[in-house]
Design a protein around this motif. Structure first.
Motif, PDB file in Angstrom:
ATOM      1  N   PHE A 118      -3.406   9.326  -7.823  1.00  0.00           N
ATOM      2  CA  PHE A 118      -2.049   9.779  -8.100  1.00  0.00           C
ATOM      3  C   PHE A 118      -1.089   9.189  -7.072  1.00  0.00           C
ATOM      4  CE2 PHE A 118      -4.378  13.480  -9.897  1.00  0.00           C
ATOM      5  CZ  PHE A 118      -3.860  13.428 -11.178  1.00  0.00           C
ATOM      6  N   ALA A 119       0.162   9.022  -7.481  1.00  0.00           N
ATOM      7  CA  ALA A 119       1.227   8.585  -6.584  1.00  0.00           C
ATOM      8  C   ALA A 119       2.558   9.116  -7.120  1.00  0.00           C
ATOM      9  CB  ALA A 119       1.275   7.066  -6.495  1.00  0.00           C
ATOM     10  N   VAL A 120       3.546   9.194  -6.233  1.00  0.00           N
ATOM     11  CA  VAL A 120       4.896   9.593  -6.605  1.00  0.00           C
ATOM     12  C   VAL A 120       5.834   8.452  -6.239  1.00  0.00           C
ATOM     13  CG1 VAL A 120       6.764  11.217  -6.154  1.00  0.00           C
ATOM     14  CG2 VAL A 120       4.427  12.037  -6.274  1.00  0.00           C
ATOM     15  N   VAL A 121       6.673   8.057  -7.185  1.00  0.00           N
ATOM     16  CA  VAL A 121       7.600   6.941  -6.970  1.00  0.00           C
ATOM     17  C   VAL A 121       8.680   7.363  -5.973  1.00  0.00           C
ATOM     18  CG1 VAL A 121       9.234   5.381  -8.080  1.00  0.00           C
ATOM     19  CG2 VAL A 121       7.166   6.079  -9.290  1.00  0.00           C
ATOM     20  N   LYS A 122       8.854   6.572  -4.917  1.00  0.00           N
ATOM     21  CA  LYS A 122       9.889   6.849  -3.919  1.00  0.00           C
ATOM     22  C   LYS A 122      11.171   6.091  -4.227  1.00  0.00           C
ATOM     23  CE  LYS A 122       8.803   6.736   0.387  1.00  0.00           C
ATOM     24  NZ  LYS A 122       8.215   6.398   1.693  1.00  0.00           N
ATOM     25  N   ASP A 170       8.870  10.253 -10.257  1.00  0.00           N
ATOM     26  CA  ASP A 170       7.907  10.338 -11.354  1.00  0.00           C
ATOM     27  C   ASP A 170       6.491  10.357 -10.785  1.00  0.00           C
ATOM     28  OD1 ASP A 170       9.682  10.408 -13.433  1.00  0.00           O
ATOM     29  OD2 ASP A 170       9.413   8.315 -14.029  1.00  0.00           O
ATOM     30  N   LEU A 171       5.607  11.105 -11.428  1.00  0.00           N
ATOM     31  CA  LEU A 171       4.198  11.129 -11.068  1.00  0.00           C
ATOM     32  C   LEU A 171       3.497  10.032 -11.861  1.00  0.00           C
ATOM     33  CD1 LEU A 171       1.871  12.599  -9.569  1.00  0.00           C
ATOM     34  CD2 LEU A 171       1.565  13.935 -11.647  1.00  0.00           C
ATOM     35  N   LYS A 218      -0.766  -2.801  -1.818  1.00  0.00           N
ATOM     36  CA  LYS A 218      -0.316  -3.129  -3.175  1.00  0.00           C
ATOM     37  C   LYS A 218      -1.197  -2.460  -4.229  1.00  0.00           C
ATOM     38  CE  LYS A 218       1.848  -7.377  -1.844  1.00  0.00           C
ATOM     39  NZ  LYS A 218       2.038  -8.788  -2.077  1.00  0.00           N
ATOM     40  N   ALA A 219      -0.578  -2.195  -5.383  1.00  0.00           N
ATOM     41  CA  ALA A 219      -1.304  -1.545  -6.479  1.00  0.00           C
ATOM     42  C   ALA A 219      -0.632  -1.858  -7.804  1.00  0.00           C
ATOM     43  CB  ALA A 219      -1.341  -0.034  -6.255  1.00  0.00           C
ATOM     44  N   ASP A 220      -1.350  -1.567  -8.886  1.00  0.00           N
ATOM     45  CA  ASP A 220      -0.825  -1.718 -10.238  1.00  0.00           C
ATOM     46  C   ASP A 220      -0.618  -0.345 -10.857  1.00  0.00           C
ATOM     47  OD1 ASP A 220      -0.763  -4.497 -10.347  1.00  0.00           O
ATOM     48  OD2 ASP A 220      -2.824  -4.629 -11.082  1.00  0.00           O
ATOM     49  N   LEU A 221       0.409  -0.219 -11.663  1.00  0.00           N
ATOM     50  CA  LEU A 221       0.676   1.014 -12.389  1.00  0.00           C
ATOM     51  C   LEU A 221      -0.267   1.108 -13.585  1.00  0.00           C
ATOM     52  CD1 LEU A 221       2.745   3.435 -12.758  1.00  0.00           C
ATOM     53  CD2 LEU A 221       3.837   1.953 -14.415  1.00  0.00           C
ATOM     54  N   VAL A 222      -0.861   2.301 -13.782  1.00  0.00           N
ATOM     55  CA  VAL A 222      -1.762   2.515 -14.906  1.00  0.00           C
ATOM     56  C   VAL A 222      -1.126   3.446 -15.930  1.00  0.00           C
ATOM     57  CG1 VAL A 222      -4.018   3.433 -15.591  1.00  0.00           C
ATOM     58  CG2 VAL A 222      -3.781   2.159 -13.456  1.00  0.00           C
ATOM     59  N   TYR A 223      -0.470   4.527 -15.452  1.00  0.00           N
ATOM     60  CA  TYR A 223       0.071   5.524 -16.366  1.00  0.00           C
ATOM     61  C   TYR A 223       1.196   6.288 -15.696  1.00  0.00           C
ATOM     62  CZ  TYR A 223       0.172   9.323 -19.783  1.00  0.00           C
ATOM     63  OH  TYR A 223       0.564  10.214 -20.729  1.00  0.00           O
ATOM     64  N   ARG A 224       2.208   6.689 -16.477  1.00  0.00           N
ATOM     65  CA  ARG A 224       3.293   7.542 -15.987  1.00  0.00           C
ATOM     66  C   ARG A 224       3.243   8.854 -16.751  1.00  0.00           C
ATOM     67  NH1 ARG A 224       8.315   9.062 -17.913  1.00  0.00           N
ATOM     68  NH2 ARG A 224       8.024   7.650 -19.659  1.00  0.00           N
ATOM     69  N   TYR A 225       3.234   9.959 -16.011  1.00  0.00           N
ATOM     70  CA  TYR A 225       3.226  11.277 -16.630  1.00  0.00           C
ATOM     71  C   TYR A 225       4.645  11.698 -16.986  1.00  0.00           C
ATOM     72  CZ  TYR A 225      -1.603  12.009 -15.236  1.00  0.00           C
ATOM     73  OH  TYR A 225      -2.953  11.908 -15.094  1.00  0.00           O
ATOM     74  N   LYS A 233       3.136  16.630 -16.207  1.00  0.00           N
ATOM     75  CA  LYS A 233       3.145  16.889 -14.768  1.00  0.00           C
ATOM     76  C   LYS A 233       3.078  18.387 -14.499  1.00  0.00           C
ATOM     77  CE  LYS A 233       6.008  16.107 -10.670  1.00  0.00           C
ATOM     78  NZ  LYS A 233       7.237  15.495 -10.164  1.00  0.00           N
ATOM     79  N   ASP A 234       3.856  19.178 -15.215  1.00  0.00           N
ATOM     80  CA  ASP A 234       3.846  20.627 -15.036  1.00  0.00           C
ATOM     81  C   ASP A 234       2.476  21.221 -15.357  1.00  0.00           C
ATOM     82  OD1 ASP A 234       6.503  20.485 -14.319  1.00  0.00           O
ATOM     83  OD2 ASP A 234       7.249  21.052 -16.305  1.00  0.00           O
ATOM     84  N   THR A 235       1.827  20.714 -16.393  1.00  0.00           N
ATOM     85  CA  THR A 235       0.497  21.191 -16.762  1.00  0.00           C
ATOM     86  C   THR A 235      -0.518  20.875 -15.667  1.00  0.00           C
ATOM     87  OG1 THR A 235       1.013  20.844 -19.093  1.00  0.00           O
ATOM     88  CG2 THR A 235      -1.304  21.071 -18.517  1.00  0.00           C
ATOM     89  N   LEU A 236      -0.452  19.670 -15.106  1.00  0.00           N
ATOM     90  CA  LEU A 236      -1.367  19.296 -14.032  1.00  0.00           C
ATOM     91  C   LEU A 236      -1.158  20.158 -12.789  1.00  0.00           C
ATOM     92  CD1 LEU A 236      -1.333  15.410 -14.304  1.00  0.00           C
ATOM     93  CD2 LEU A 236      -3.238  16.935 -14.813  1.00  0.00           C
ATOM     94  N   ILE A 237       0.093  20.502 -12.500  1.00  0.00           N
ATOM     95  CA  ILE A 237       0.388  21.354 -11.348  1.00  0.00           C
ATOM     96  C   ILE A 237      -0.181  22.746 -11.567  1.00  0.00           C
ATOM     97  CG2 ILE A 237       2.250  22.511 -10.091  1.00  0.00           C
ATOM     98  CD1 ILE A 237       3.895  19.920 -10.499  1.00  0.00           C
ATOM     99  N   LYS A 238      -0.020  23.292 -12.773  1.00  0.00           N
ATOM    100  CA  LYS A 238      -0.550  24.627 -13.075  1.00  0.00           C
ATOM    101  C   LYS A 238      -2.071  24.674 -12.980  1.00  0.00           C
ATOM    102  CE  LYS A 238       3.212  26.106 -16.058  1.00  0.00           C
ATOM    103  NZ  LYS A 238       3.624  26.404 -17.432  1.00  0.00           N
TER     104      LYS A 238
END
Length: 88
Positions: free
Chosen positions: A7-11, A47-48, A61-68, A73-78
């Motif tokens: 997981f990562a969060v876009v800054k 964005d998560l 460095k990394a590649d983007l795989v998926y954007r929630y 995102k709310d479901t994953l947090i719960k």
């Protein structure tokens, strides 16, 4: 999620299909959107996302795989799937 993804969060958005993201392992990486996702995946700050670090230069460095989307995102947090440092 596969074992080489995280997981990562876009800054911030850097332009040219690149962005800076804070990853769950505490490192900040430059993330690029691969060609097959460029027109399909629009990313904004806070964005998560799921990223796959490069084999070479894996700390920077990394590649983007998926954007929630927000509801995902709310479901994953719960469910507690996201590390506490990633919740914004």
């Amino acid at each position: 999620m596969k074992k080489d993804e995280m997981f990562a969060v876009v800054k911030e958005i850097s332009g040219g299909s690149r962005m800076v993201a804070m990853c769950e392992d505490g490192l900040t990486r430059m993330v690029r959107i691969p060609g097959k996702y460029k027109k399909k995946m629009w990313v904004r700050p806070l964005d998560l996302i799921i990223i796959r670090p490069w084999q070479i230069q894996s700390d920077s460095k990394a590649d983007l795989v998926y954007r929630y989307i927000k509801t995902e995102k709310d479901t994953l947090i719960k469910k507690g799937k996201i590390p506490e440092v990633m919740i914004v």
